[in-house]
Design an enzyme around this catalytic site. Structure first.
Site, PDB file in Angstrom:
ATOM      1  N   ASP A   1      19.919 -10.407  63.064  1.00  0.00           N
ATOM      2  CA  ASP A   1      19.728  -9.250  63.958  1.00  0.00           C
ATOM      3  C   ASP A   1      20.960  -8.337  63.947  1.00  0.00           C
ATOM      4  O   ASP A   1      22.036  -8.707  63.449  1.00  0.00           O
ATOM      5  CB  ASP A   1      19.464  -9.796  65.379  1.00  0.00           C
ATOM      6  CG  ASP A   1      18.585  -8.875  66.215  1.00  0.00           C
ATOM      7  OD1 ASP A   1      18.481  -7.679  65.883  1.00  0.00           O
ATOM      8  OD2 ASP A   1      18.025  -9.359  67.207  1.00  0.00           O
TER       9      ASP A   1
ATOM     10  N   ASP B   1      10.418  -4.168  67.935  1.00  0.00           N
ATOM     11  CA  ASP B   1      10.375  -4.982  69.156  1.00  0.00           C
ATOM     12  C   ASP B   1       9.084  -4.744  69.919  1.00  0.00           C
ATOM     13  O   ASP B   1       8.815  -5.432  70.904  1.00  0.00           O
ATOM     14  CB  ASP B   1      11.561  -4.637  70.066  1.00  0.00           C
ATOM     15  CG  ASP B   1      12.777  -5.474  69.714  1.00  0.00           C
ATOM     16  OD1 ASP B   1      12.635  -6.412  68.914  1.00  0.00           O
ATOM     17  OD2 ASP B   1      13.861  -5.188  70.241  1.00  0.00           O
TER      18      ASP B   1
HETATM   19  C1  DGJ Z   1      16.290  -7.821  69.195  1.00  0.00           C
HETATM   20  C2  DGJ Z   1      15.178  -8.327  68.332  1.00  0.00           C
HETATM   21  O1  DGJ Z   1      14.456  -7.266  67.801  1.00  0.00           O
HETATM   22  C3  DGJ Z   1      14.288  -9.250  69.128  1.00  0.00           C
HETATM   23  O2  DGJ Z   1      13.204  -9.673  68.354  1.00  0.00           O
HETATM   24  C4  DGJ Z   1      15.103 -10.409  69.597  1.00  0.00           C
HETATM   25  O3  DGJ Z   1      15.526 -11.169  68.502  1.00  0.00           O
HETATM   26  C5  DGJ Z   1      16.297  -9.922  70.404  1.00  0.00           C
HETATM   27  N1  DGJ Z   1      17.047  -8.931  69.686  1.00  0.00           N
HETATM   28  C6  DGJ Z   1      17.193 -11.065  70.760  1.00  0.00           C
HETATM   29  O4  DGJ Z   1      18.318 -10.654  71.393  1.00  0.00           O
END
Ligand code: DGJ
Length: 723
Positions: free
Chosen positions: A459, A525
Site C-alpha cells: 500500500d 477503496d
Molecule cells: C488503503 C487501502 O486501499 C485499503 O484497501 C486498506 O488496505 C487500507 N489502506 C489499510 O490501511
C-alpha cells in the site's frame, strides 16, 4: 543504461524505416540532423519498399510557408526549438545557463527484431551542448508502440535537466480528447473535450501515479467510441511525478507527448552521468477496445505476466479493519474456505502498536500484544484450510508515532527544516537512502520468509509533498520512484514466486511501471458495485481483468452507504481478479450459499475472463452498459448487461454483442444463481434466460440480444458457447 556504441556508419541520408506489427505501421524518418520524426503511426500500410518509403517522405516533406522559417522542418519525436518548432520542446535544461537549446545530429542507429516486433535505437550527439541522446522505439508484436529517451552529459560541468519528453504526432482527423480524472475512491473517471489549438496538459505532482491520473490520454476522430473511430493513446509508465499532453499548434501539428515531471534541481547530471526517462506506451486503434487490446496483449506476452489461475481472495480490511483478534480472524478464514476462497490476505493492523491509523507504520514487527505467538496460529490455520496467506504492508510510509521515526527522524523525506504536512497521520521514508531500503528489504524478507508469504498487498496511502532528501538536499521523488522499483525487484529476486499487489489508497498506483514488478492492482477503496462498474470499465482501458483486484463487499457499501443485492455485487466483481471483502461470518445461510455459487462461477470462467479480449458496448441508451470478454479463438464469451440508471425507454432495446465470430452459432446460457437477477415487478424474462437459445455471431453483433427488464443496479450475465 550505457549508450550502445555505434554499429552503423555515421549517417548519410537513410531511407525511412518501416516498423510493422500487430496491424500497426510506424514509419520513421531518420534525418542526419535531429532526432527521428514520425511519418506515420497508425493503421498498417502493408509492405513498402525503399522507393515507396522515399516517396512517402517526399510527399510529406514540410514546405516553407509565408511568415515561417525559410527551411521548414518536420517535428521530431524529441521536438527541438532550434528547428523553428514553436510548441513545447522535448528537452529542457541547461549548463549554468548555457546549452539550453541543443541541436542533435544522428551518430548511428540499430534496428533489431524482438519477440515478434522490432526495436530501434537511434543515437545522437550535440558536441557544442555536451550532450548525447539515445531514442529507443519498440513496436511490439501486439502493435503497441513504446519509446523512451536517455540523455548523457558529455560536457565539462553539471547539466541541470528539467524535462525530457517524447512526442508522437497524430493525424489531423483527431478532433476529440479523452482521458481520465477521478479522486480517492472514484478512480479513472473519463473526461472528454474537443481538441483545439493549445495544450490539454495533465501534470502529476503526487509522487505516485494518482487516482486522478490521465491513465491513457487519447486523441481521436469525432465521436469515437469503444468499437469505432480512429484513436491514438499514450500512457506514461511511471509511478512518480509525470506529465502527459496533447498539443495542437497553429502550424497544424498535433502531438501526444509525455515523460517524467522533474522537480526543480531534482536531476543534475554530473559529467558522464545519464538520465533515462520512463517508457511511454502508445496505442493506436479503431475504437477504444482495439487500442486497449494492444496494451492487454503486450502485457500478457511478458514472461512475468501472472499465468496461474488468479486465486479467489478474501481480504480482511472491510471485514474487521483494525480489530485484529485471532479467534475472529480464524472464524473468517473458516467461512472463507467453505466459500471456496483460495488466498486469505491479512490487511492493515498486525504490526507494532497498530490499533488505528495514527501509529506504527515503519515498525514492521508483528505486535506481540495482539499476536503473542506471532501470526503463526492464523497462518497455520489458513494453510490447513487449503488457502494461501498474504499480508498487507506499506513499506514507504512511517507514522511519526513509531519507533522507526523516533530513531531515524532524518529518514523522512522533507525540506526547509520542517516536516511535510501530515496526511493520514503519516510521512514518507527516503527509500533512496541505502540504509532505508536495506532496512525495508530486511524486514519484508524476514516476514516473507518466516510466514512463507505467497502475497504482499503493498500500500501507499499519501501523496509525496515537500519530498526532499536530507541526504542529498534535493527534491527526492525521482530517486524515490527508482528506489522503490529497486526494492520491489530485490524482494522479488529474493523470493521468487512471491506475488505483490499494488495498492495506493485504493487505485492510486496503477501504471505500467509498477506493473512490471507487481501482479495485481487494487482498483479502488470503493467496492460499491455501481461505482465499480465505472472504475472497472475505464481501468480496463489499460489493464486486462486478471490484473485488477475486484471484490464483493458487504450489502451496504462502506464508502457510499448505498445498498446493493449480492447478485449485482458479484456480477460486477466477476470481471476482474475476483475476491471478497466482507465479514462473511455475519452472512445469512442464504447469502453464504449464493456467494459460494458466485465463487464457483468466478473459478469456472476465469480462464475465459483472464485470457480473452475485453469488449465494451457502445449503446445509445446511457443507462444501459454492457461489457464482455471474448475468447481469443472466439469459441466462447461472457457478457454482462448492466442497468446503471433508469432508461428513458422501457425496454431499452437489444444490445449488440461485439467481437464474436459472425459465422459461428453460439448457445446462450444465463450465469449466476437463479439464472440472473429478479426481473422488475410485472416483467417477464427474455427467452435466452431460460437457456437453450442459440444465435449466430452475426445476428448477435448486428441485431443484438434483448436484456431482461433490469432495475437500476442490476446486471445479467450471459455465457455464449460456440455450438
Ligand atoms: C488503503 C487501502 O486501499 C485499503 O484497501 C486498506 O488496505 C487500507 N489502506 C489499510 O490501511
Amino acid at each position: 543504461m550505457p549508450l550502445p556504441s555505434p554499429t552503423s556508419p555515421p549517417p548519410g541520408p537513410t531511407d525511412p524505416l518501416h516498423l510493422r506489427a500487430g496491424g500497426v505501421s510506424l514509419v520513421l524518418d531518420l534525418p542526419a540532423a535531429g532526432p527521428p520524426a514520425v511519418l506515420h503511426w497508425g493503421a498498417d500500410l502493408g509492405p513498402l519498399d525503399g522507393a515507396a518509403l522515399r516517396a512517402l517522405a517526399t510527399a510529406l516533406a514540410p514546405v516553407a510557408v509565408n511568415n515561417g522559417p525559410d527551411v521548414a522542418a518536420r517535428v521530431a519525436m524529441l521536438p527541438e526549438a532550434a528547428t523553428g518548432w514553436l510548441g513545447a520542446p522535448g528537452l529542457q535544461g541547461h549548463r549554468d545557463g548555457d546549452a539550453w537549446s541543443p541541436r542533435f545530429r544522428r551518430t548511428g542507429h540499430d534496428l533489431e527484431p524482438v519477440d515478434g516486433g522490432q526495436r530501434l535505437r537511434v543515437r545522437h550527439t550535440d558536441p557544442d551542448a555536451g550532450l548525447d541522446l539515445l531514442v529507443e522505439v519498440e513496436l511490439a508484436a501486439s502493435g503497441l508502440l513504446r519509446c523512451r529517451a536517455e540523455l548523457r552529459n558529455t560536457g565539462p560541468g553539471p547539466y541541470a535537466l528539467e524535462r525530457l519528453d517524447l512526442a508522437l504526432p497524430v493525424l489531423p482527423v483527431a478532433a476529440e480528447v479523452l482521458d481520465q480524472a477521478g479522486r480517492w475512491s472514484r478512480e479513472r473517471a473519463p473526461q472528454r473535450r474537443p481538441l483545439t489549438v493549445g495544450t490539454h496538459l495533465r501534470e502529476n505532482r503526487r509522487g505516485r501515479t494518482g487516482p486522478d491520473a490521465a491513465t491513457v490520454l487519447f486523441a481521436g476522430e469525432a465521436g469515437f467510441g469503444f468499437g469505432a473511430g480512429e484513436v491514438w493513446g499514450l500512457h506514461v509508465g511511471w509511478s512518480g511525478n509525470h506529465r502527459s499532453a496533447v498539443e495542437r499548434t497553429s502550424s497544424g501539428d498535433t502531438l501526444l507527448s509525455g515523460g517524467e515531471l522533474l522537480l526543480p534541481g531534482e536531476v543534475v547530471l554530473a559529467p558522464g552521468e545519464s538520465y533515462t526517462g520512463p517508457w511511454l506506451h502508445a496505442t493506436h486503434g479503431v475504437g477504444l477496445d482495439d487500442a486497449a487490446a494492444r496494451i492487454h496483449d503486450w502485457l500478457r506476452a511478458r514472461p512475468g505476466h501472472p499465468r496461474s489461475p488468479r486465486p479467489v481472495v478474501l481480504n480482511t480490511w472491510e471485514a474487521v479493519y483494525f480489530d485484529h483478534d485471532l479467534d475472529r480472524l480464524v472464524r473468517l478464514a473458516e467461512v472463507a474456505a467453505e466459500l471456496g476462497v483460495e488466498r486469505y490476505v491479512l490487511d492493515d493492523g498486525w504490526f507494532l502498536g497498530r490499533r488505528d491509523d495514527t501509529v506504527g507504520l515503519g515498525d514492521w514487527y508483528v505486535d506481540p500484544d495482539v499476536w503473542p505467538d506471532g501470526l503463526h496460529p492464523l497462518v497455520d490455520r489458513v494453510r490447513a484450510l487449503g488457502m494461501q496467506f498474504g499480508l498487507w504492508v506499506e513499506p514507504e510510509m512511517v507514522n511519526p508515532d513509531s519507533r522507526l521515526a523516533r530513531e531515524h527522524p532524518d529518514w523522512i523525506l522533507q525540506t526547509g527544516g520542517r516536516l511535510p504536512v501530515p496526511a493520514r497521520h503519516q510521512q514518507v521514508l527516503d527509500v533512496a537512502r541505502p540504509e532505508v531500503s536495506a532496512y525495508l528489504l530486511e524486514r519484508l524478507s524476514a516476514l516473507v520468509g518466516e510466514y512463507d508469504l505467497a502475497y504482499l498487498k503493498w500500500d501507499h496511502n499519501r501523496d509525496l509533498v515537500d519530498a526532499g532528501s536530507t541526504a542529498t538536499h534535493r527534491a527526492g521523488v525521482h530517486a524515490q520512484t527508482l528506489a522503490v522499483y529497486r526494492l520491489l525487484d530485490d524482494l522479488r529476486a529474493a523470493h521468487p514466486g512471491l506475488e505483490i499487489e499494488s495498492c495506493s489508497s485504493g487505485g492510486g498506483r496503477a501504471d505500467l511501471g509498477v506493473l512490471q514488478r507487481t501482479d495485481r492492482i487494487w482498483a479502488s477503496d470503493c467496492i460499491d458495485p455501481h461505482e465499480r462498474q465505472q472504475i472497472l470499465r475505464w481501468t480496463g482501458q489499460l489493464l486486462p481483468p486478471e490484473l485488477v483486484g475486484s471484490h464483493v463487499g458487504s450489502p451496504v457499501s462502506h464508502s457510499t452507504g448505498r445498498a446493493h443485492d449480492l447478485s449485482f455485487r458479484a456480477a460486477t466483481a466477476l470481471f476482474g481478479s475476483f475476491g471478497i471483502e466482507w465479514d462473511v461470518t455475519s452472512c445469512t445461510p442464504e447469502e453464504r450459499a449464493e456467494l459460494a455459487e458466485w465463487v464457483a462461477v468466478a473459478k469456472r470462467f476465469r480462464p475465459l475472463l483472464h485470457g480473452g479480449r475485453t469488449v465494451r458496448v457502445d449503446h445509445p441508451e446511457p443507462a444501459l452498459w454492457a461489457h464482455g470478454v471474448v475468447a481469443p479463438d472466439r469459441s466462447a464469451a461472457l457478457f454482462s448487461l448492466v442497468m446503471m440508471d433508469r432508461p428513458a425507454t422501457w425496454p431499452p432495446g437489444p444490445v449488440r454483442l461485439p467481437g464474436l465470430d459472425p459465422d459461428a452459432d453460439y448457445r446462450l446460457s444465463p450465469v449466476g444463481p437463479g439464472a440472473g437477477p429478479r426481473p422488475a415487478f410485472g416483467s417477464a424474462r427474455p427467452a435466452w434466460q431460460s437457456g437453450g437459445t442459440a444465435h449466430s455471431g452475426r445476428v448477435l453483433g448486428t441485431v443484438g440480444l434483448l436484456p431482461p427488464a433490469l432495475q437500476p443496479d442490476q446486471a445479467a450475465v450471459v455465457h455464449l458457447e460456440r455450438v
